[in-house]
Design a protein around this motif. Structure first.
Motif, PDB file in Angstrom:
ATOM      1  N   LEU A   1       3.283  -9.303  -0.754  1.00 48.33           N
ATOM      2  CA  LEU A   1       2.477  -8.736   0.874  1.00 48.33           C
ATOM      3  C   LEU A   1       1.017  -8.666   0.516  1.00 48.33           C
ATOM      4  O   LEU A   1       0.452  -8.252  -0.577  1.00 48.33           O
ATOM      5  CB  LEU A   1       3.019  -7.126   1.079  1.00 48.33           C
ATOM      6  CG  LEU A   1       4.520  -7.059   1.288  1.00 48.33           C
ATOM      7  CD1 LEU A   1       5.084  -5.735   1.575  1.00 48.33           C
ATOM      8  CD2 LEU A   1       4.843  -8.149   2.467  1.00 48.33           C
TER       9      LEU A   1
ATOM     10  N   ILE B   1       4.796  -5.667  -4.397  1.00 49.59           N
ATOM     11  CA  ILE B   1       5.914  -5.534  -3.457  1.00 49.59           C
ATOM     12  C   ILE B   1       5.781  -6.918  -2.720  1.00 49.59           C
ATOM     13  O   ILE B   1       4.657  -7.398  -2.525  1.00 49.59           O
ATOM     14  CB  ILE B   1       5.641  -4.400  -2.336  1.00 49.59           C
ATOM     15  CG1 ILE B   1       5.437  -3.103  -3.076  1.00 49.59           C
ATOM     16  CG2 ILE B   1       6.756  -4.346  -1.266  1.00 49.59           C
ATOM     17  CD1 ILE B   1       6.787  -2.658  -3.869  1.00 49.59           C
TER      18      ILE B   1
ATOM     19  N   ASP C   1      -3.324  -7.060  -7.938  1.00 51.26           N
ATOM     20  CA  ASP C   1      -4.824  -7.159  -8.101  1.00 51.26           C
ATOM     21  C   ASP C   1      -4.743  -6.743  -9.517  1.00 51.26           C
ATOM     22  O   ASP C   1      -5.452  -6.026  -9.951  1.00 51.26           O
ATOM     23  CB  ASP C   1      -5.645  -6.432  -7.539  1.00 51.26           C
ATOM     24  CG  ASP C   1      -5.396  -6.707  -5.885  1.00 51.26           C
ATOM     25  OD1 ASP C   1      -6.142  -8.085  -5.340  1.00 51.26           O
ATOM     26  OD2 ASP C   1      -4.675  -5.998  -5.113  1.00 51.26           O
TER      27      ASP C   1
ATOM     28  N   HIS D   1       0.760  -1.128   0.115  1.00 51.52           N
ATOM     29  CA  HIS D   1      -0.075  -0.039  -0.097  1.00 51.52           C
ATOM     30  C   HIS D   1       0.967   1.295   0.111  1.00 51.52           C
ATOM     31  O   HIS D   1       0.663   2.128  -0.740  1.00 51.52           O
ATOM     32  CB  HIS D   1      -1.017   0.128   1.260  1.00 51.52           C
ATOM     33  CG  HIS D   1      -1.979  -0.842   1.420  1.00 51.52           C
ATOM     34  ND1 HIS D   1      -1.876  -1.768   2.432  1.00 51.52           N
ATOM     35  CD2 HIS D   1      -2.932  -1.276   0.870  1.00 51.52           C
ATOM     36  CE1 HIS D   1      -2.863  -2.909   2.340  1.00 51.52           C
ATOM     37  NE2 HIS D   1      -3.541  -2.690   1.504  1.00 51.52           N
TER      38      HIS D   1
HETATM   39  P1  AMP Z   1      -6.304  -3.643  -0.483  1.00 46.61           P
HETATM   40  O1  AMP Z   1      -6.186  -2.763   0.826  1.00 46.61           O
HETATM   41  O2  AMP Z   1      -6.012  -5.101  -0.241  1.00 46.61           O
HETATM   42  O3  AMP Z   1      -7.718  -3.497  -1.149  1.00 46.61           O
HETATM   43  O4  AMP Z   1      -5.140  -2.972  -1.494  1.00 46.61           O
HETATM   44  C1  AMP Z   1      -5.547  -1.638  -1.829  1.00 46.61           C
HETATM   45  C2  AMP Z   1      -4.367  -1.514  -3.124  1.00 46.61           C
HETATM   46  O5  AMP Z   1      -2.978  -1.834  -2.644  1.00 46.61           O
HETATM   47  C3  AMP Z   1      -5.074  -2.137  -4.320  1.00 46.61           C
HETATM   48  O6  AMP Z   1      -4.627  -1.315  -5.411  1.00 46.61           O
HETATM   49  C4  AMP Z   1      -3.791  -3.311  -4.157  1.00 46.61           C
HETATM   50  O7  AMP Z   1      -3.511  -3.929  -5.374  1.00 46.61           O
HETATM   51  C5  AMP Z   1      -2.435  -2.702  -3.451  1.00 46.61           C
HETATM   52  N1  AMP Z   1      -1.706  -3.660  -3.037  1.00 46.61           N
HETATM   53  C6  AMP Z   1      -2.064  -4.713  -2.118  1.00 46.61           C
HETATM   54  N2  AMP Z   1      -1.155  -5.622  -2.048  1.00 46.61           N
HETATM   55  C7  AMP Z   1       0.137  -5.080  -2.666  1.00 46.61           C
HETATM   56  C8  AMP Z   1       1.346  -5.255  -3.087  1.00 46.61           C
HETATM   57  N3  AMP Z   1       1.796  -6.562  -2.251  1.00 46.61           N
HETATM   58  N4  AMP Z   1       2.076  -4.582  -3.640  1.00 46.61           N
HETATM   59  C9  AMP Z   1       1.668  -3.409  -4.493  1.00 46.61           C
HETATM   60  N5  AMP Z   1       0.279  -3.186  -4.353  1.00 46.61           N
HETATM   61  C10 AMP Z   1      -0.344  -3.822  -3.644  1.00 46.61           C
END
Ligand code: AMP
Length: 282
Positions: A184, A176, A150, A37
């Motif tokens: 992550l 990441i 995603d 994030h």
């Molecule tokens: P989430 O809180 O899981 O809905 O994720 C919020 C945003 O963070 C989304 O655009 C995800 O694709 C991005 N995100 C989650 N995990 C990662 C990661 N490991 N590397 C890069 N972006 C991430």
């Protein structure tokens, strides 16, 4: 950092930033923030005048048997991470305000939402596009930042923005990972020690497939079965899908020629983990 809890506070903040001629970057999240994030947040801060991070565990994108109630939350720690990075505003709307009684309007991107994650999580993308469009209207960002972790979600949002003629730049950023390759995710929190070991196999499988393609393998079925055998090696993982597909339409391929996407969704204990990479065979 300002904390904005109501929709009218959010709109007023955005109006003021627009009046001051500032560009706004939006990073939508469900919280329990990690370096994945934060990489999006850093990018927004470095490219936009003002950065808004939203934290909202969106009930409309969870199915009835999914982990909405168990989804990890830590508002204090999230707030301090964002404050340290220099985020301008944290938007923390409530479900009651986002979905008041009688709410009945959804945004639905067709076709590409039927595949991969959309197959086993029927509510997912309709919920995601609906909440993201609502956030776009409330925040009025110039740019919005999403992770390639995603990748299907990223493409679905790009399609919505394109189809609905929204004037917002969608920025996709790399996955990441932990040192051992595990992507992550807030859901990694659910993994016990042995499950954490098993979870490494998603990245191993992707690497193996990339290596096979580099050695000249072109059969998508061969790639899928090699990945399956790596993931099922320890018997703790339950595959939802293993896909070798077109990176925009997500249709399964028979043969890898040019660009392709490899994507996985695997249940390990209580966690449903996803990962993906792009490959190219010239
Ligand atoms: P989430 O809180 O899981 O809905 O994720 C919020 C945003 O963070 C989304 O655009 C995800 O694709 C991005 N995100 C989650 N995990 C990662 C990661 N490991 N590397 C890069 N972006 C991430």
């Amino acid at each position: 950092m300002k904390t904005l809890k109501t929709l009218s506070e959010m709109k007023a903040w955005s109006r003021e930033a627009h009046q001051d001629g500032k560009t706004i970057g939006l990073v939508p999240t469900m919280g329990y923030l990690h370096e994945g994030h934060l990489s999006l947040v850093r990018k927004s801060i470095s490219t936009c005048d003002r950065t808004v991070v939203s934290i909202f565990v969106n009930p409309r994108q969870f199915g009835p048997n999914e982990d909405l109630d168990a989804y990890p939350r830590d508002e204090e720690s999230d707030r301090s991470k964002l404050d340290q990075l220099g985020v301008d505003a944290l938007f923390l709307p409530t479900a009651d305000e986002m979905y008041p009684e009688g709410f009945q309007t959804y945004v639905h991107v067709e076709e590409i939402t039927d595949k991969l994650c959309g197959k086993s999580r029927r509510e997912l993308f309709r919920g995601v596009t609906t909440i993201v469009l609502k956030l776009f209207h409330l925040v009025q960002p110039h740019s919005a930042f999403f992770g390639e972790k995603d990748r299907q979600q990223l493409e679905v949002i790009r399609k919505m923005v394109d189809d609905l003629n929204l004037d917002i730049e969608i920025v996709g950023l790399p996955i990441i990972r932990e040192l051992d390759g595990l992507a992550l995710s807030s859901r990694n929190q659910y993994l016990g020690e042995a499950e954490r070991e098993t979870a490494k196999s998603l990245h191993e499988a992707l690497q193996q497939a990339q290596q096979l393609v580099a050695q000249g393998e072109s059969s998508a079925e061969t790639l899928r079965s090699r990945m399956r055998s790596i993931i099922e090696r320890e018997g703790q993982a339950q595959v939802d899908y293993i896909s070798v597909c077109d990176p925009k339409r997500f249709e399964e391929l028979e043969e890898v020629r040019g660009k392709a996407m490899i994507a996985l969704a695997v249940h390990v204990g209580k966690a449903r983990l996803i990962d993906n990479c792009l490959i190219e065979r010239i």
